[in-house]
Design a protein around this motif. Structure first.
Motif, mmCIF file in Angstrom:
data_model
loop_
_atom_site.group_PDB
_atom_site.id
_atom_site.type_symbol
_atom_site.label_atom_id
_atom_site.label_comp_id
_atom_site.label_asym_id
_atom_site.label_seq_id
_atom_site.Cartn_x
_atom_site.Cartn_y
_atom_site.Cartn_z
ATOM 1 N N GLY A 1 0.814 -1.203 0.000
ATOM 2 C CA GLY A 1 0.000 0.000 0.000
ATOM 3 C C GLY A 1 0.848 1.254 0.000
ATOM 4 O O GLY A 1 1.967 1.292 0.510
ATOM 5 N N LYS A 2 0.284 2.300 -0.562
ATOM 6 C CA LYS A 2 0.976 3.590 -0.633
ATOM 7 C C LYS A 2 1.016 4.242 0.744
ATOM 8 O O LYS A 2 0.056 4.155 1.503
ATOM 9 C CB LYS A 2 0.250 4.487 -1.635
ATOM 10 C CG LYS A 2 0.950 5.811 -1.888
ATOM 11 C CD LYS A 2 0.175 6.626 -2.916
ATOM 12 C CE LYS A 2 0.870 7.959 -3.182
ATOM 13 N NZ LYS A 2 0.131 8.780 -4.172
ATOM 14 N N ASN A 3 2.138 4.881 1.043
ATOM 15 C CA ASN A 3 2.329 5.601 2.311
ATOM 16 C C ASN A 3 2.172 4.696 3.530
ATOM 17 O O ASN A 3 1.718 5.133 4.585
ATOM 18 C CB ASN A 3 1.353 6.786 2.415
ATOM 19 C CG ASN A 3 1.498 7.764 1.271
ATOM 20 O OD1 ASN A 3 2.599 8.001 0.781
ATOM 21 N ND2 ASN A 3 0.379 8.326 0.836
ATOM 22 N N THR A 4 2.529 3.431 3.395
ATOM 23 C CA THR A 4 2.420 2.475 4.491
ATOM 24 C C THR A 4 3.819 2.082 4.948
ATOM 25 O O THR A 4 4.683 1.774 4.129
ATOM 26 C CB THR A 4 1.629 1.232 4.076
ATOM 27 O OG1 THR A 4 0.356 1.646 3.561
ATOM 28 C CG2 THR A 4 1.400 0.306 5.255
ATOM 29 N N PHE A 5 4.036 2.096 6.261
ATOM 30 C CA PHE A 5 5.360 1.873 6.814
ATOM 31 C C PHE A 5 5.318 0.756 7.842
ATOM 32 O O PHE A 5 4.339 0.590 8.563
ATOM 33 C CB PHE A 5 5.878 3.144 7.493
ATOM 34 C CG PHE A 5 6.080 4.308 6.566
ATOM 35 C CD1 PHE A 5 7.341 4.631 6.095
ATOM 36 C CD2 PHE A 5 5.000 5.086 6.158
ATOM 37 C CE1 PHE A 5 7.534 5.716 5.252
ATOM 38 C CE2 PHE A 5 5.173 6.167 5.313
ATOM 39 C CZ PHE A 5 6.446 6.483 4.849
ATOM 40 N N CYS A 6 6.401 0.024 7.904
ATOM 41 C CA CYS A 6 6.574 -0.998 8.936
ATOM 42 C C CYS A 6 7.299 -0.359 10.112
ATOM 43 O O CYS A 6 8.365 0.236 9.953
ATOM 44 C CB CYS A 6 7.385 -2.173 8.388
ATOM 45 S SG CYS A 6 7.668 -3.488 9.597
ATOM 46 N N MET A 7 6.704 -0.474 11.322
ATOM 47 C CA MET A 7 7.292 0.073 12.534
ATOM 48 C C MET A 7 7.303 -0.987 13.632
ATOM 49 O O MET A 7 6.548 -1.963 13.553
ATOM 50 C CB MET A 7 6.499 1.296 13.009
ATOM 51 C CG MET A 7 6.449 2.447 12.042
ATOM 52 S SD MET A 7 5.802 3.955 12.835
ATOM 53 C CE MET A 7 7.247 4.456 13.806
ATOM 54 N N PRO A 8 8.139 -0.811 14.662
ATOM 55 C CA PRO A 8 8.096 -1.753 15.780
ATOM 56 C C PRO A 8 6.711 -1.767 16.414
ATOM 57 O O PRO A 8 6.009 -0.757 16.444
ATOM 58 C CB PRO A 8 9.139 -1.194 16.753
ATOM 59 C CG PRO A 8 10.046 -0.358 15.914
ATOM 60 C CD PRO A 8 9.190 0.209 14.836
ATOM 61 N N ALA A 9 6.321 -2.917 16.932
ATOM 62 C CA ALA A 9 5.046 -3.022 17.649
ATOM 63 C C ALA A 9 5.152 -2.277 18.979
ATOM 64 O O ALA A 9 6.244 -2.007 19.485
ATOM 65 C CB ALA A 9 4.711 -4.488 17.888
ATOM 66 N N ALA A 10 3.998 -1.922 19.547
ATOM 67 C CA ALA A 10 3.978 -1.197 20.815
ATOM 68 C C ALA A 10 4.737 -1.956 21.896
ATOM 69 O O ALA A 10 5.422 -1.358 22.731
ATOM 70 C CB ALA A 10 2.541 -0.942 21.250
ATOM 71 N N SER A 11 4.655 -3.273 21.890
ATOM 72 C CA SER A 11 5.307 -4.082 22.912
ATOM 73 C C SER A 11 6.830 -4.050 22.791
ATOM 74 O O SER A 11 7.543 -4.403 23.721
ATOM 75 C CB SER A 11 4.815 -5.528 22.834
ATOM 76 O OG SER A 11 5.099 -6.085 21.549
ATOM 77 N N GLN A 12 7.336 -3.659 21.624
ATOM 78 C CA GLN A 12 8.782 -3.610 21.421
ATOM 79 C C GLN A 12 9.395 -2.286 21.861
ATOM 80 O O GLN A 12 10.606 -2.202 22.054
ATOM 81 C CB GLN A 12 9.117 -3.824 19.938
ATOM 82 C CG GLN A 12 8.781 -5.210 19.405
ATOM 83 C CD GLN A 12 9.071 -5.297 17.919
ATOM 84 O OE1 GLN A 12 8.300 -4.807 17.113
ATOM 85 N NE2 GLN A 12 10.191 -5.888 17.584
ATOM 86 N N LEU A 13 8.576 -1.250 22.004
ATOM 87 C CA LEU A 13 9.111 0.078 22.293
ATOM 88 C C LEU A 13 9.554 0.198 23.743
ATOM 89 O O LEU A 13 8.927 -0.374 24.635
ATOM 90 C CB LEU A 13 8.056 1.140 21.989
ATOM 91 C CG LEU A 13 7.610 1.263 20.533
ATOM 92 C CD1 LEU A 13 6.503 2.311 20.417
ATOM 93 C CD2 LEU A 13 8.784 1.644 19.637
#
Length: 363
Positions: free
Chosen positions: A216-228
């Protein structure tokens, strides 16, 4: 395996053939997929996770009011700010973050400088005598000079700095009375460019999002909340100064909503300083002392007494007399006065408003 590591491994598997990539990504084998499509499996769960290369959460940035990429943002008290490079994920991995900018809660625009203050001027007694063997303080060649000094901060009490025998006691010069001028006693510390500490702040870190691991356009992979780590959020940051930016809609994906709004400020320039303090004399001091000299060391047997002001005075010694002690007292002791100036706030503070929209901590 962490989300950024998984992406690199899957990219390496492209060379092994489509079947290997399909198995590594978790995607089903579908005819017509190219290599990129294998790596960005389009099965996204309601909570933002997907079954492909993104090991964390796929999030979408769909507002032109915000920077194109999402950020990892630490929020907390200004004295506890971490560096982005030092941010570690909960599982012990490093997110490879870089500092984008530091923000502060709304600064105190009415900063004041503390008052300037001056010490009081004072009359100061002579530092002592200078004794010579010569007539009327002659200290030329062939004459012996003997210092007869009072202790520091002498209050005039009887002192015996030494003993001068009659053969060395021809005359003596009394040092002048001096005045201690007023001086700056209390001055506000000039600002060093930082805003007052102790308030809330935000450290915006880039490098925590990957644009090629989610479909998808403008879609990013980020760490999950549990990883932060504690205090860190996944946020988007407004592009420009102002309070116009509204948090983007969740697009029907509640698990990926940047729904919590925060306002911070970026300090672009802080030139605020306190002008230097100064003290100006408005009335001079009037000072005159009586200095008495004695033959013995207990100020009992007077040799001579003389008035001395700002110019000092020379006296001939009584023939055959010795010098063993001295004493002083004020004849005129009227310190002057002065007024402080300075301590005014000068310079400007330039700040820019930033709107942060963040995913709820539990998502």
């Amino acid at each position: 395996m962490r989300w950024w590591t998984a992406g690199r491994i899957l990219a390496a598997l492209v060379g092994l053939g489509a079947a290997a990539v399909v198995m590594a990504s978790g995607c089903g084998a579908v005819d017509g997929y190219d290599c990129h499509e294998f790596l960005t499996c389009d099965i996204i769960n309601e909570d933002g996770t997907n079954n492909g290369a993104c090991y964390g959460t796929c999030v979408e940035v769909n507002s032109s009011d915000f920077e194109e990429q999402p950020f990892i943002v630490w929020m907390g008290p200004a004295p506890e700010q971490p560096s982005c490079e030092g941010v570690m994920l909960a599982d012990g991995g490093s997110a490879g973050l870089r500092e984008y900018e530091r923000l502060v809660a709304e600064p105190d625009r009415a900063v004041r400088c503390g008052p300037c203050a001056c010490t009081e001027p004072a009359c100061v007694l002579p530092v002592g005598l200078t004794v010579t063997t010569g007539w009327m303080c002659d200290d030329g060649p062939g004459e012996t000079v003997t210092p007869f000094r009072a202790p520091p901060a002498w209050d005039g009490a009887c002192v015996a700095p030494g003993a001068v025998a009659p053969e060395a006691f021809g005359s003596f010069e009394i040092a002048p009375v001096t005045t201690r001028p007023c001086d700056v006693a209390l001055a506000p510390v000039p600002r060093d460019g930082d805003l007052p500490g102790g308030g809330q702040s935000a450290v915006v870190c880039s490098g925590g999002s990957e644009p090629t691991l989610c479909p998808g356009k403008n879609t990013f992979c980020m760490p999950a909340a549990s990883q932060l780590p504690p205090g860190s959020r996944r946020c988007v940051v407004s592009k420009m100064e102002g309070d116009y930016a509204m948090c983007p809609s969740d697009g029907g994906a509640p698990g990926r909503a940047f729904s919590e709004r925060f306002t911070f400020w970026k300090v672009s320039e802080d030139e605020r300083r306190c002008t230097p303090c100064a003290c100006t004399e408005i009335a001079p001091s009037a000072c005159e002392a009586i200095v008495s000299t004695f033959e013995d060391d207990a100020c009992a047997h007077l040799v001579d007494a003389a008035a001395v002001a700002e110019n000092g005075v020379c006296h001939a010694a009584e023939p055959g007399s010795a010098l063993g002690s001295m004493r002083a007292e004020w004849r005129v002791n009227v310190p002057g006065s002065c007024v402080p100036s300075g301590g005014e706030l000068a310079g400007e503070l330039a700040i820019e408003r930033r709107t942060l929209c963040c995913m709820p901590e539990e998502q």
